[in-house]
Design a protein around this motif. Structure first.
Motif, mmCIF file in Angstrom:
data_model
loop_
_atom_site.group_PDB
_atom_site.id
_atom_site.type_symbol
_atom_site.label_atom_id
_atom_site.label_comp_id
_atom_site.label_asym_id
_atom_site.label_seq_id
_atom_site.Cartn_x
_atom_site.Cartn_y
_atom_site.Cartn_z
ATOM 1 N N GLY A 135 0.865 -1.096 0.062
ATOM 2 C CA GLY A 135 -0.010 -0.029 0.043
ATOM 3 C C GLY A 135 0.758 1.237 0.087
ATOM 4 N N LEU A 136 2.248 1.170 -0.556
ATOM 5 C CA LEU A 136 3.010 2.117 -0.474
ATOM 6 C C LEU A 136 3.525 2.675 -1.881
ATOM 7 C CD1 LEU A 136 4.963 0.933 2.461
ATOM 8 C CD2 LEU A 136 3.516 2.867 2.623
ATOM 9 N N THR A 137 4.205 3.732 -2.154
ATOM 10 C CA THR A 137 4.908 3.864 -3.209
ATOM 11 C C THR A 137 6.417 3.928 -3.136
ATOM 12 O OG1 THR A 137 4.940 6.347 -2.816
ATOM 13 C CG2 THR A 137 2.983 5.304 -4.195
ATOM 14 N N PRO A 138 7.463 3.655 -4.114
ATOM 15 C CA PRO A 138 8.663 3.796 -3.975
ATOM 16 C C PRO A 138 9.022 5.360 -3.190
ATOM 17 C CG PRO A 138 8.540 2.924 -5.915
ATOM 18 C CD PRO A 138 7.090 3.394 -5.451
ATOM 19 N N GLU A 139 8.419 6.363 -3.416
ATOM 20 C CA GLU A 139 8.827 7.692 -2.929
ATOM 21 C C GLU A 139 8.413 7.867 -1.620
ATOM 22 O OE1 GLU A 139 6.944 7.055 -5.769
ATOM 23 O OE2 GLU A 139 7.847 8.033 -7.370
ATOM 24 N N SER A 140 7.241 7.016 -1.237
ATOM 25 C CA SER A 140 7.054 6.948 0.368
ATOM 26 C C SER A 140 8.035 6.189 1.352
ATOM 27 C CB SER A 140 5.556 6.492 0.603
ATOM 28 O OG SER A 140 5.470 5.130 0.366
ATOM 29 N N LEU A 141 8.816 5.423 0.636
ATOM 30 C CA LEU A 141 10.004 4.638 1.463
ATOM 31 C C LEU A 141 10.954 5.631 2.145
ATOM 32 C CD1 LEU A 141 10.388 1.564 -1.136
ATOM 33 C CD2 LEU A 141 9.093 1.700 1.273
ATOM 34 N N LEU A 142 11.284 5.527 3.296
ATOM 35 C CA LEU A 142 12.473 6.468 3.786
ATOM 36 C C LEU A 142 13.757 6.144 3.211
ATOM 37 C CD1 LEU A 142 12.778 9.006 5.766
ATOM 38 C CD2 LEU A 142 13.066 7.067 7.782
ATOM 39 N N HIS A 143 14.116 4.919 3.365
ATOM 40 C CA HIS A 143 15.384 4.498 2.646
ATOM 41 C C HIS A 143 15.368 3.113 2.175
ATOM 42 C CE1 HIS A 143 19.450 4.914 2.384
ATOM 43 N NE2 HIS A 143 19.837 3.799 3.214
ATOM 44 N N VAL A 144 16.065 2.636 1.108
ATOM 45 C CA VAL A 144 16.205 1.425 0.357
ATOM 46 C C VAL A 144 17.821 1.156 0.551
ATOM 47 C CG1 VAL A 144 15.900 0.294 -1.695
ATOM 48 C CG2 VAL A 144 14.425 1.926 -1.085
ATOM 49 N N VAL A 145 17.971 -0.161 0.856
ATOM 50 C CA VAL A 145 19.079 -0.518 0.864
ATOM 51 C C VAL A 145 19.327 -1.769 0.017
ATOM 52 C CG1 VAL A 145 20.953 -2.058 2.162
ATOM 53 C CG2 VAL A 145 19.948 0.140 3.350
ATOM 54 N N VAL A 146 20.129 -1.790 -1.019
ATOM 55 C CA VAL A 146 20.422 -2.816 -1.899
ATOM 56 C C VAL A 146 21.551 -3.567 -1.845
ATOM 57 C CG1 VAL A 146 20.814 -3.352 -4.477
ATOM 58 C CG2 VAL A 146 19.546 -1.218 -3.559
ATOM 59 N N GLY A 147 21.720 -4.957 -1.619
ATOM 60 C CA GLY A 147 22.649 -5.746 -1.296
ATOM 61 C C GLY A 147 23.090 -6.193 -2.774
ATOM 62 N N SER A 148 24.177 -6.159 -3.117
ATOM 63 C CA SER A 148 24.777 -6.423 -4.647
ATOM 64 C C SER A 148 26.140 -7.179 -4.737
ATOM 65 C CB SER A 148 24.804 -5.217 -5.459
ATOM 66 O OG SER A 148 25.596 -5.374 -6.451
ATOM 67 N N PRO A 149 26.302 -8.062 -5.304
ATOM 68 C CA PRO A 149 27.836 -8.387 -5.526
ATOM 69 C C PRO A 149 28.889 -7.492 -5.969
ATOM 70 C CG PRO A 149 26.208 -9.938 -6.765
ATOM 71 C CD PRO A 149 25.570 -8.762 -6.336
ATOM 72 N N GLY A 150 30.034 -7.504 -5.815
ATOM 73 C CA GLY A 150 30.911 -6.226 -6.199
ATOM 74 C C GLY A 150 31.031 -5.342 -4.920
ATOM 75 N N ALA A 151 31.552 -4.030 -5.365
ATOM 76 C CA ALA A 151 31.352 -2.825 -4.391
ATOM 77 C C ALA A 151 31.523 -1.728 -5.181
ATOM 78 C CB ALA A 151 32.997 -3.028 -3.891
#
Length: 405
Positions: A135-151
């Motif tokens: 029931g949200l939009t991406p803009e309403s998220l306070l923060h997003v953390v992405v775990g990814s291979p590499g650096a």
């Protein structure tokens, strides 16, 4: 504001109460009182104040037996929401949670093999769908953390050490994702997030110096020194996939005995080839390891050879860092269990002086996404509640009694 002023004491007490509720879940007034060390009247006033500010909410009753049931209190999860994302070459796995840590929804979607436009669009769509399910939009998220291979290089924002992620390099990745999603985004190495999760809920809760090794396709490591992740000047600390090592396996697999990269020797193809040299057929590396556990002497010899390859690369890390603990994580390590773990430990003792313990990582399931979630929650709680962003420290905060003024 003067130290010891009523306002300052209230703020300290409020943060202590919020942190206790976040760490322990719903609590009664008396339970909260015991955790933060305030009197009954002071705790009651604190809860009234936090409820008026919409920071805490009533969350059912606890009781039983003959006595009255007690009101439960919890942090208002609706104050903020975050997203945790595990990005791999094949898929993106998203979880949306409220600030209390409750996961509201999960969504997994395949990732295309294309250029930047295709992969970024697929990523944005997946996060948008997950947010929509909550029931949200991406803009309403306070923060997003992405775990990814590499650096990610902290100077440029570009993703490096990730040739297996075509389309994701050559631009400021956190900046681009922030612009696309309309909210702040952090990108963290996947094995670093596993190490974070091990510090929070795994075998490293009381360890200050350790290394997580991910011995699988695209070998990775996370280095923790004095309780903090070591990322390096360009973000590449722990990127040991390209480390040149000799092949110490006894079986002949046509490898160059003088050396190859750690990643090449532990790729799915190489592990399956090593298994075939011992008479074992499998479609992937972890399948070969699982089969070896029940294959008698041939399986044992394969596991010994595999442990020699793993230990040879790990030895370089141990010789330089002398950590308290090595943790083996990922599909290969979990498939091999304590048998492979103990073989790696035995081989390592033949190669280096430090007798560093080797153990299996405790956190399984989705450790990368779990680590990303804890990281995102730390950012959100710092912004909303003023709590310290260091999520690896145990709860030590106690309220300051008014009489201490």
């Amino acid at each position: 504001m003067r130290a010891g002023s009523p306002r300052l004491l209230r703020e300290i007490n409020d943060r202590a109460a919020i942190e206790a509720l976040l760490r322990n879940g719903p609590l009664t007034r008396s339970e909260l009182e015991g955790l933060i060390g305030l009197s009954k009247p002071a705790t009651a006033q604190l809860l009234t104040r936090l409820e008026s500010a919409d920071t805490v909410v009533r969350n059912g009753l606890r009781g039983g037996g003959r006595g009255p049931r007690a009101q439960l209190w919890s942090v208002n999860g609706a104050l903020a929401h975050v997203a945790a994302v595990d990005l791999t070459p094949d898929a993106v796995d998203v979880a949306i949670a409220d600030i209390s840590g409750a996961v509201l929804t999960e969504h997994r979607a395949p990732m295309p093999r294309g250029g930047s436009t295709e992969v970024l669009e697929a990523f944005s769509t997946a996060v948008g769908k997950a947010a929509g399910q909550a029931g949200l939009t991406p803009e309403s998220l306070l923060h997003v953390v992405v775990g990814s291979p590499g650096a990610v290089n902290p100077a440029t924002g570009e993703l490096a050490y990730a040739p297996h992620l075509p389309g994701w390099g050559g631009f400021d990745l956190p900046g681009t994702l922030t612009e696309m999603l309309g909210t702040s985004v952090s990108v963290e190495n996947d094995v670093n997030l596993v190490a974070l999760e091990e510090m929070i809920a795994g075998r490293a809760t009381e360890v200050r110096n350790f290394v997580v090794i991910w011995p699988a396709d695209l070998v990775g490591a996370a280095v923790v020194i004095n309780g903090s992740l070591l990322r390096g000047a360009t973000g590449g600390a722990g990127e040991i996939d390209g480390l040149q090592i000799p092949d110490r396996a006894a079986a002949e697999t046509d490898t160059d005995r003088a050396g190859g990269t750690f990643g090449e020797l532990l790729s799915n193809v190489s592990i399956c080839k090593l298994a075939r040299a011992h008479g074992l057929a499998a479609r992937n590396g972890h399948g070969a390891v699982r089969k070896a556990l029940t294959a008698g002497p041939a399986g044992r010899e394969f596991l010994v050879d595999l442990s020699r390859r793993i230990a040879t690369g790990v030895a370089s890390v141990v010789a330089v860092l002398d950590p308290e603990l090595i943790l083996l994580s990922g599909e290969i390590a979990q498939a091999g269990g304590t048998t492979l773990n103990d073989l790696v430990a035995a081989e390592l003792r033949q190669l280096v002086v430090p007798r560093t313990p080797v153990q299996l990582a405790l956190v399984t399931g989705k450790p990368v996404r779990s680590g990303a979630l804890h990281s995102a929650l730390a950012v959100a709680r710092e912004q909303v509640f003023g709590l310290p962003a260091a999520t690896t420290e145990p709860f030590r905060g106690r309220a300051v009694a008014p009489s201490a003024r």
